[in-house]
Design an enzyme around this catalytic site. Structure first.
Site, PDB file in Angstrom:
ATOM      1  N   CYS A 181      29.496  43.622  34.073  1.00  0.00           N
ATOM      2  CA  CYS A 181      28.488  44.647  34.319  1.00  0.00           C
ATOM      3  C   CYS A 181      28.837  45.929  33.558  1.00  0.00           C
ATOM      4  O   CYS A 181      28.829  45.931  32.348  1.00  0.00           O
ATOM      5  CB  CYS A 181      28.334  44.870  35.824  1.00  0.00           C
ATOM      6  SG  CYS A 181      26.786  45.656  36.283  1.00  0.00           S
ATOM      7  N   HIS A 198      27.955  39.139  38.183  1.00  0.00           N
ATOM      8  CA  HIS A 198      29.214  39.449  38.874  1.00  0.00           C
ATOM      9  C   HIS A 198      29.878  38.203  39.454  1.00  0.00           C
ATOM     10  O   HIS A 198      29.668  37.879  40.635  1.00  0.00           O
ATOM     11  CB  HIS A 198      28.930  40.402  40.039  1.00  0.00           C
ATOM     12  CG  HIS A 198      28.594  41.797  39.627  1.00  0.00           C
ATOM     13  ND1 HIS A 198      29.552  42.769  39.438  1.00  0.00           N
ATOM     14  CD2 HIS A 198      27.413  42.387  39.363  1.00  0.00           C
ATOM     15  CE1 HIS A 198      28.972  43.905  39.079  1.00  0.00           C
ATOM     16  NE2 HIS A 198      27.667  43.696  39.020  1.00  0.00           N
ATOM     17  N   GLU A 215      32.843  37.898  40.434  1.00  0.00           N
ATOM     18  CA  GLU A 215      33.788  38.276  41.507  1.00  0.00           C
ATOM     19  C   GLU A 215      33.084  38.387  42.868  1.00  0.00           C
ATOM     20  O   GLU A 215      33.742  38.482  43.890  1.00  0.00           O
ATOM     21  CB  GLU A 215      34.502  39.590  41.141  1.00  0.00           C
ATOM     22  CG  GLU A 215      33.720  40.878  41.369  1.00  0.00           C
ATOM     23  CD  GLU A 215      32.700  41.197  40.268  1.00  0.00           C
ATOM     24  OE1 GLU A 215      32.426  40.321  39.429  1.00  0.00           O
ATOM     25  OE2 GLU A 215      32.165  42.326  40.290  1.00  0.00           O
TER      26      GLU A 215
END
Lengths: 225, 78
Positions: A89, A197, A199
């Site tokens: 990002c 994302h 994560e």
């Protein structure tokens, strides 16, 4: 062997804890937390992560100020030595602004901030970051960005595709990115930038685990299973 | 001395913000506007000793993203 990683925090980063959590949960070792004003990275790093957020309030352009911060000189040098660098990002925006990856991330074609889970296609599963996926696999990963519209000139896009450097593509309309590119690799394959994302998708409690394989494959590739 | 750096998107680079502004102009009832491109004006107050080369370098290294933007530098007489 212990996995030595670092998460860089800029003023305005807000996914640095998520990134650190993901790295710790998958590798078993907490990453070093590095502040943007630090001059040096810890020695012997296996992996560097640039997290999401709004570094420097997105002033001038998203990622522009962070790309010129002290610590990025060390990150650029480490990337040149082959240390894997993952930018997610805002981290992806920092990577393009710093010149580690080609292209630029512009305002979403629909103007609006896009915040939802999106389907991605794994285009290249031969890289350090993507070997845990199968080629063409569809995965679900969240995006949350205003400036994720990937732009590069046609010659650059042709080169990226020809060299297998498109890691992920959007499998649905998201932000107007050229050729639906969601993530790109550098020529050496040790730098990956992506808007979605991973994560945020490593445990079932997060709504899915499709991001976990990215960290697993990188960690296993670096320090052995 | 005042210096103005005008940063604008290169031709061919899609400008979603310009397009939204265009829609808003039309929404206000104005007609005849063919296209809108949004850019950025950055004003610097610099010593007279700052060279044109230094200004060019500032523009290329930071003020503009040369992948998508052009810039024009204008020194403003005091």
């Amino acid at each position: 062997m212990t996995f030595r990683s670092a998460v860089i925090t800029f003023p305005g980063s807000n996914c640095d804890r998520d990134m650190a959590d993901a790295l710790e949960k998958v590798s078993g070792t907490a990453p070093h937390r590095v502040w943007h004003g630090d001059d040096a990275l810890p020695d012997g790093l296996d992996f560097i992560a640039l997290p999401g957020g709004f570094s420097y309030g997105d002033y001038l352009r998203s990622g522009a100020m962070a790309a010129r911060s002290h610590i990025m000189k060390a990150v650029i040098e480490a990337a040149g030595r082959g240390v894997p660098v993952l930018g997610v990002c805002n981290g992806f925006q920092v990577l393009t602004e710093s010149g580690l990856l080609p292209g630029a991330l512009m305002r979403n074609a629909g103007i609006r901030f896009v915040c939802r889970d999106v389907k991605l296609t794994v285009e290249n599963n031969q890289s350090l970051f993507t070997s845990g996926y199968t080629a063409g696999q569809e995965i679900l990963i969240p995006v949350a960005h205003h400036d994720g519209n990937y732009f590069a000139d046609d010659a650059t896009l042709d080169r990226l595709e020809g060299e297998g450097r498109v890691a992920f593509r959007y499998a649905e309309l998201v932000n107007g990115s050229a050729r639906a590119i969601a993530g790109v690799l550098n020529a050496a394959g040790n730098v990956l930038g992506m808007m979605p994302h991973p994560e945020r998708m490593i445990e079932p409690e997060q709504g899915g685990t499709d991001g976990r394989a990215l960290f697993e494959s990188a960690i296993q590739g670096l320090v052995g299973a | 001395m005042k210096v103005r750096v005008y940063v604008s998107l290169k031709n061919g680079v899609l400008d979603p913000q310009g397009r939204a502004i265009h829609h808003a102009i039309e929404g206000l009832g104005f007609s005849g506007v063919q296209d809108v491109r949004a850019g950025r004006l950055i004003e610097l107050d610099v010593d007279d000793t700052v060279t044109d080369d230094a200004l060019e370098a500032m523009a290329q290294q930071l003020l503009a993203n040369m992948v998508i933007e052009n810039y024009r530098i204008e020194r403003v007489a005091a």
